[in-house]
Write an enzyme that holds these catalytic residues in place. Structure first.
Site, PDB file in Angstrom:
ATOM      1  N   LYS A  13       0.870  -1.127   0.141  1.00 25.93           N
ATOM      2  CA  LYS A  13       0.231  -0.173   0.062  1.00 25.93           C
ATOM      3  C   LYS A  13       1.381   1.067   0.199  1.00 25.93           C
ATOM      4  CE  LYS A  13      -4.404   0.381  -0.054  1.00 25.93           C
ATOM      5  NZ  LYS A  13      -5.759  -0.386  -0.474  1.00 25.93           N
ATOM      6  N   ASN A  29     -16.163   5.687  -4.993  1.00 24.60           N
ATOM      7  CA  ASN A  29     -16.069   4.633  -6.052  1.00 24.60           C
ATOM      8  C   ASN A  29     -16.440   3.592  -5.815  1.00 24.60           C
ATOM      9  OD1 ASN A  29     -14.088   1.791  -7.288  1.00 24.60           O
ATOM     10  ND2 ASN A  29     -14.450   3.145  -8.924  1.00 24.60           N
ATOM     11  N   ASP A  56      -6.993   4.617  -4.372  1.00 23.03           N
ATOM     12  CA  ASP A  56      -7.611   3.863  -3.072  1.00 23.03           C
ATOM     13  C   ASP A  56      -8.119   5.478  -3.219  1.00 23.03           C
ATOM     14  OD1 ASP A  56      -8.021   1.844  -0.900  1.00 23.03           O
ATOM     15  OD2 ASP A  56      -7.336   3.903   0.231  1.00 23.03           O
ATOM     16  N   THR A  65     -14.965  -3.121  -7.437  1.00 22.13           N
ATOM     17  CA  THR A  65     -14.539  -3.305  -5.970  1.00 22.13           C
ATOM     18  C   THR A  65     -16.335  -3.372  -4.975  1.00 22.13           C
ATOM     19  OG1 THR A  65     -13.325  -2.387  -6.009  1.00 22.13           O
ATOM     20  CG2 THR A  65     -14.148  -2.369  -3.425  1.00 22.13           C
TER      21      THR A  65
END
Ligand code: GLU
Length: 444
Positions: free
Chosen positions: A126, A240, A166, A209
Site C-alpha cells: 500500500k 468509487n 484507493d 470493488t
C-alpha cells in the site's frame, strides 16, 4: 506464553504510535490462533509470525509540488511493500490528509491476506500521501502526481510492485502517474492498474470493488438461506466503492436508502438515484448537498448517522473505523441481519464482536472488497498478454472469484469449528496460503 501472544505483545510494544496497524494485526493473529497453536513449533522455529507482521520495506519520500498561485508545498509520500511471497507487491495508493505510516501499514497488512484470498498471484502493498486532492485544480493534481512518481518509479514495475487507486486516487490520478512513469523510464508496461481504457485499463475495473462486494454478499446470503432481492439496505460513502455497490445492489433488486460523504449523509426513501449520484460525485466532484438539491424527496443530514436507519443489510463503504459500537447497537436494535464491508476495516473491533455475538452475518473487507484488487490482477494478465478481454469475460471472472471467496471463507470457518465466523474464515484461509509460500521459500 503462547507464540501468538508473544508476537502480539511485541507488535503492540513496537508500534505504540500506530493504533490501526495494531488493530489489524490483532484481528488476524487472534483468528489464526487455532492454526498456529496446532503447529506452534513449525511456525516458531521459522519465526514466521515475526516475519509476517514486519513489512519487507517501507519507502518514504518528499513530494514537493507547486500550486496554481506559484506557492511550493511539501507532502510526504510512502510505499509499504509488505509481503511478496505469492506474487509481485500489489495494492492501492491513498491520497488523504489522514495518511501516515500506521494507516499504510494496516492497509498493506490487510492487502496481503486479501490478495491471497483472490487466488491470483499478487503480494501485498500500500502507498500514498497526505496530499488532499479535494479542491485542487486538475493542473495541481497533475503536478503532484508527477512529483510523486518521480520518486516512486525507482521502486515499482510490472513484475516488482504494481500500485493502483484507493481513497483520493481514481482514474485521473492513475493516468497522470502512468504518464510520468512512462516518460521517465521509457517503458510502456502494466506497472499500474486502474488505467484508462485507451491505455491498457480493464473493462469493469472501475465497478469491480462495488460489484464484487455484492456478488460476494449474494453468495454469503445464499449459504445462510437469505436473499438480497426486495430488501432495504444502507450504504455509507459516496466514492468509487459506494457508487458501484449501490448500482449493483439495485440491479439485484434491493433498495438502497443512504449514502454519505465527509460532511453529511443522504436518506432517500425512493432509493438512491445512482445516475444522479455519479453526476454529483464523479463528474462535478461536489458535495451530497447537490444530490439533495436535485432530489427534493431526499433528506440531507449534516455529520454522521447512516447506521441509525432501519435496514435489512448494511454496507460500510467509506473508510476505516466508521462503524463503531453504538452504530452496531443501533443496527441490531433495528433488525439488521448482515453487515458486509466494502471499505478496508470500516468496523471497529468492538462493533465487529457485538455484531457477531448478536447473530448478524458479517464479512470483513479483506474478503468482501477483494473484487477491486482481483480485477486489477486481471488487468495485469491482460497487459501481459497484450490483449483486452470483453466486459462479459471480466465480469464473469469477477463473479466467480467473489463467489469462490465466500465459499472458501465459509469452509475455513467450518473446518476450525467456527461456522459463520467469516472474520476467522478469511484470516485463516489467507494466512494458510501465505504461510505455506513463505515457509517454502526459506528464511528471508
Ligand atoms: N485499493 C484497493 C484495495 O483496497 C485496490 C488495490 C489494487 O487494485 O491494487 O484493495
Amino acid at each position: 506464553m503462547s507464540y501468538v501472544d508473544e508476537v502480539l505483545a511485541s507488535v503492540r510494544e513496537k508500534n505504540t504510535d500506530q493504533p490501526e496497524f495494531i488493530q489489524a494485526v490483532t484481528e488476524v493473529l487472534e483468528s489464526i490462533r487455532p492454526v498456529v497453536d496446532a503447529s506452534e513449533k513449525k511456525y516458531r522455529d521459522a519465526a514466521l509470525l515475526e516475519r509476517l507482521v514486519e513489512p519487507d520495506r517501507v519507502i518514504m519520500f518528499r513530494v514537493p509540488w507547486t500550486d496554481d498561485a506559484g506557492k511550493v508545498h511539501v507532502q510526504r509520500g510512502f510505499r509499504v511493500q509488505f509481503n511478496n511471497a505469492i506474487g509481485p507487491y500489489k495494492g492501492g495508493l491513498r491520497f488523504h490528509p489522514s495518511v501516515y505510516i500506521g494507516i499504510l501499514k494496516f492497509l498493506g497488512f490487510e492487502q496481503v491476506f486479501k490478495n491471497a484470498l483472490t487466488t491470483l498471484p499478487i503480494g501485498g502493498a500500500k502507498g500514498g500521501s497526505d496530499f488532499d486532492p479535494h479542491g485542487k485544480s486538475d493542473a495541481e493534481v497533475m503536478r503532484f502526481c508527477q512529483s510523486f512518481m518521480t520518486e516512486l518509479y525507482k521502486y515499482v514495475g510490472a513484475d516488482i510492485d504494481v500500485p493502483a487507486g484507493d481513497i483520493g486516487v481514481g482514474g485521473r490520478e492513475v493516468g497522470y502517474l502512468f504518464g510520468q512513469y512512462k516518460r521517465i523510464t521509457g517503458s510502456y508496461e502494466g506497472m499500474l492498474t486502474g488505467k484508462g481504457l485507451t491505455f491498457g485499463g480493464s473493462l469493469i475495473r472501475t465497478q469491480a470493488t462495488g460489484y464484487g462486494l455484492l456478488y460476494h454478499t449474494e453468495e454469503i446470503l445464499r449459504l445462510n438461506g437469505q436473499t438480497l432481492a426486495g430488501k432495504t439496505v444502507s450504504v455509507s460513502g459516496a466514492g468509487n466503492v459506494a457508487i458501484y455497490a449501490a448500482e449493483k445492489a439495485e440491479q439485484l433488486g434491493a433498495k438502497v436508502v443512504t449514502v454519505s460523504d465527509s460532511t453529511g449523509w443522504i436518506y432517500d426513501p425512493d432509493g438512491i438515484d445512482v445516475a444522479l449520484l455519479k453526476e454529483v460525485k464523479e463528474v462535478r466532484r461536489a458535495r451530497l448537498t447537490e444530490y439533495k438539491a436535485k432530489k427534493p424527496n431526499a433528506v440531507y443530514h449534516e455529520g454522521r448517522g447512516v447506521w441509525t436507519v432501519k435496514v435489512d443489510y448494511a454496507f460500510p463503504c467509506a473508510t476505516q473505523n466508521e462503524l463503531n459500537l453504538d452504530d452496531a447497537k443501533a443496527l441490531v436494535s433495528n433488525g439488521c441481519q448482515g453487515v458486509f464491508e466494502g471499505a478496508n476495516m470500516p468496523t471497529t473491533a468492538e462493533a465487529t464482536k457485538y455484531l457477531q455475538e448478536n447473530g448478524v452475518l458479517f464479512t470483513p473487507g479483506k474478503a468482501s472488497n477483494a473484487g477491486g484488487v482481483a480485477t486489477s490482477a486481471l488487468e495485469m494478465s491482460q497487459n501481459s498478454e497484450r490483449l483486452s478481454w470483453t466486459e462479459e469475460e471480466v465480469d464473469s471472472r469477477l463473479k466467480s472469484i467473489m463467489t469462490g471467496i465466500a465459499d472458501t471463507i465459509d469452509a475455513a470457518a467450518r473446518k476450525y469449528g467456527m461456522p459463520g465466523n467469516y472474520v476467522a474464515g478469511a484470516n485463516i484461509a489467507g494466512f494458510e496460503k501465505v504461510a505455506e509460500a513463505m515457509l517454502a521459500q526459506g528464511v528471508y
